[in-house]
Design an enzyme around this catalytic site. Structure first.
Site, short mmCIF file in Angstrom:
data_model
loop_
_atom_site.label_atom_id
_atom_site.label_comp_id
_atom_site.label_asym_id
_atom_site.label_seq_id
_atom_site.Cartn_x
_atom_site.Cartn_y
_atom_site.Cartn_z
N SER A 13 -3.51 9.79 0.66
CA SER A 13 -3.87 10.11 2.05
C SER A 13 -2.88 10.96 2.81
CB SER A 13 -4.10 8.83 2.83
OG SER A 13 -5.36 8.32 2.53
N SER B 255 -6.85 9.87 4.14
CA SER B 255 -7.25 9.32 5.41
C SER B 255 -6.41 9.81 6.59
CB SER B 255 -7.16 7.80 5.34
OG SER B 255 -5.83 7.40 5.08
N LYS C 231 0.03 8.63 12.99
CA LYS C 231 -1.27 8.11 12.54
C LYS C 231 -1.54 6.76 13.17
CE LYS C 231 -3.74 7.14 8.18
NZ LYS C 231 -3.61 7.09 6.70
N1 GLN Z 1 -8.74 8.03 -0.45
C1 GLN Z 1 -8.14 6.86 -0.98
C2 GLN Z 1 -8.89 5.64 -0.54
O1 GLN Z 1 -9.89 5.80 0.05
C3 GLN Z 1 -6.72 6.80 -0.54
C4 GLN Z 1 -6.54 6.31 0.83
C5 GLN Z 1 -5.12 6.28 1.24
O2 GLN Z 1 -4.25 6.84 0.59
N2 GLN Z 1 -4.86 5.58 2.32
O3 GLN Z 1 -8.52 4.54 -0.78
#
Ligand code: GLN
Length: 484
Positions: free
Chosen positions: A183, A159, A84
């Site tokens: 994420s 994400s 990532k």
């Molecule tokens: N979807 C969550 C957010 O927008 C989690 C993001 C993540 O785990 N990096 O913060």
């Protein structure tokens, strides 16, 4: 001999090792096939932001040379890896999905990447993600959304959408992502692959670009539980570069997970089943029944503060983000935009560099930390976080692992939730608690919705008890292998 693209999708860490040692293919041939396939698929899914052909071929060449002289064959020898883009890689562009870092070439490797490459992993490329890992659909990337390889009109989740898509489409055999609020598990569930969020502190965060430091975790994606456990075993463990990484020894996941599941006590938290769509609910229910058939006992439990997790998370995560992202000012870090005065230069650099969601979070975070609101919001959220963590500690006195859905619904259509940040935040209701409590949790594919979209089963275990979490997942995966 080259490896056909359709074979790439069924390779595993184990089958690659066998293929290399039996001279069915070389690591170089495999790397070339994976790179070519990844570049081709990218026009469909946009899973990668940067490819790393030179680095991949150099790593693969080393693996081949070692095999030729009967030398060191690492635990991930020749395995195509996606990383990532919030995880830094020396000499290889690491954008965090943001315009503000679009030219950033890091001078060092994240510890996780270093450890995986030391065991022979072949880094194919950097995967697309929501900007600074903020999002649940991968639509917040400055470089365009990722499409779900299982249904191209749908999101892959976020994400870490690119890392999940890379494994699902077969261009990487394993990948790593980051999880702050879901994420890893949510995109794993949406794309039909295994995704693991380890205990907080199990994997070093050195080289993971900080979003919310007390919640950030690095974890693996893979096509099966064994590969995910292998990757975690290799990259986990104490690292002097990250003072929050744990000294706790790493269990023998691969051995322990093969213990039959019989006798395990599993809890179903009633708070996680209330707002579930019926199609997701019935798939999860059959997964629970499978585990019962294997001799696990299942009982209803309560995690009473679950309801507060969403508000608590979006206060703590934004507060930490507002502080962590202060460094991108066009001076210390990041692309600089010109301005007449110093403050105009800051404003222009940050104003043009950050996307809308990142700005929203910086403002929210600054607000909850400001004098006068700190006690009402930030301090309160920290107290609630303690209660959420206590819910888990109490539950683990009663059960060995907890089962729940990953997401209330399967992968949604691109564009469906972009206009409504609150609806988007609700995608994470079932995953945020694991990060807030710091317990290990994972998603394992457990079936399809009536439209044929993958659904994941979430498994939580106690701090540093990844072995029991993998044991539940591995036994479930084996028992259902013939059905999928
Ligand atoms: N979807 C969550 C957010 O927008 C989690 C993001 C993540 O785990 N990096 O913060």
């Amino acid at each position: 001999m080259s490896i056909a693209a359709n074979e790439l999708g069924s390779l595993t860490v184990r089958s690659i090792r066998e293929g290399l040692l039996n001279k069915k293919f070389s690591a170089t041939e495999l790397a070339k096939s994976a790179l070519a396939f990844a570049e081709k698929e990218n026009s469909k899914t946009n899973a990668y932001l940067t490819f790393a052909p030179e680095r991949a071929l150099e790593a693969a060449g080393k693996v081949d040379a070692e095999i030729a002289k009967n030398g060191f064959v690492g635990g991930l020898a020749g395995v195509p890896l996606g990383v990532k883009d919030v995880i830094v890689t020396k000499g290889l562009r690491s954008t965090c999905g943001s315009r503000i870092l679009q030219k950033y070439i890091p001078p060092y490797d994240a510890t996780a990447v270093f450890r995986l490459e030391a065991e022979g992993a072949v880094l194919i490329g950097k995967t697309n993600c929501d900007e600074f890992a903020m999002g649940s659909s991968n639509e917040n990337s400055a470089f365009g959304p990722v499409r779900n390889p299982r249904a191209l009109d749908r999101v892959p989740g976020g994400s870490s959408g690119g890392s999940a898509a890379a494994v699902a489409q077969g261009t990487a055999v394993v990948s790593i992502g980051s999880d702050t609020g879901g994420s890893i598990r949510q995109p794993a569930s949406f794309c039909g692959v295994v995704g693991v969020t380890p205990t907080y502190g199990r994997v070093s965060r050195y080289g993971l670009t900080a979003f919310a430091s007390s919640l950030d975790h690095i974890g693996p994606f893979a096509r099966n539980v064994e590969d995910a456990a292998t990757v975690l075993h290799i990259m986990g463990g104490r690292d002097e570069q990250d003072s929050t990484s744990s000294f706790a020894p790493i269990d023998d996941y691969l051995g322990l997970m093969k213990t039959p599941a019989k006798g395990l006590r599993l809890g179903l938290p009633k708070e996680y089943f209330a707002g579930l769509s019926s199609e997701t609910g019935s798939v999860i229910e059959s997964a629970v029944k499978e585990l019962e058939k294997l001799g696990c006992s299942v009982e209803e439990i309560s995690l009473p503060h679950t309801h507060y997790a969403l508000s608590c998370y979006y206060i703590i995560a934004t507060a930490e983000a507002s502080s962590n992202l202060a460094r991108y000012d066009g001076v210390r870090y990041s692309t600089r935009a010109e301005g007449e005065t110093l403050s105009e230069m800051y404003r222009n650099s940050r104003g043009c560099g950050f996307g809308a969601e990142v700005k929203r979070r910086i403002m929210l975070g600054t607000y909850v930390l400001s004098a006068g609101y700190y006690d009402a919001f930030y301090k309160k959220a920290q107290q609630v976080r303690t209660l959420i963590a206590r819910d888990f500690s109490l539950a683990f006195k009663q059960v060995d692992a907890i089962l729940a859905p990953v997401s209330p619904f399967p992968a949604f259509k691109l564009g469906e939730k972009v206009e409504d940040p609150l609806a988007m935040y609700l995608s994470d209701v079932y995953t945020l608690t694991g990060d807030l409590a710091g317990v290990p949790c994972m998603s394992v594919p457990c079936g399809l919705s009536p439209e044929g979209l993958p659904i994941g089963l979430q498994i939580f275990a106690n701090h540093f008890d990844e072995a029991n979490m993998f044991r539940v997942a591995y036994n479930y995966e084996r028992a259902t292998a013939s059905q999928s």
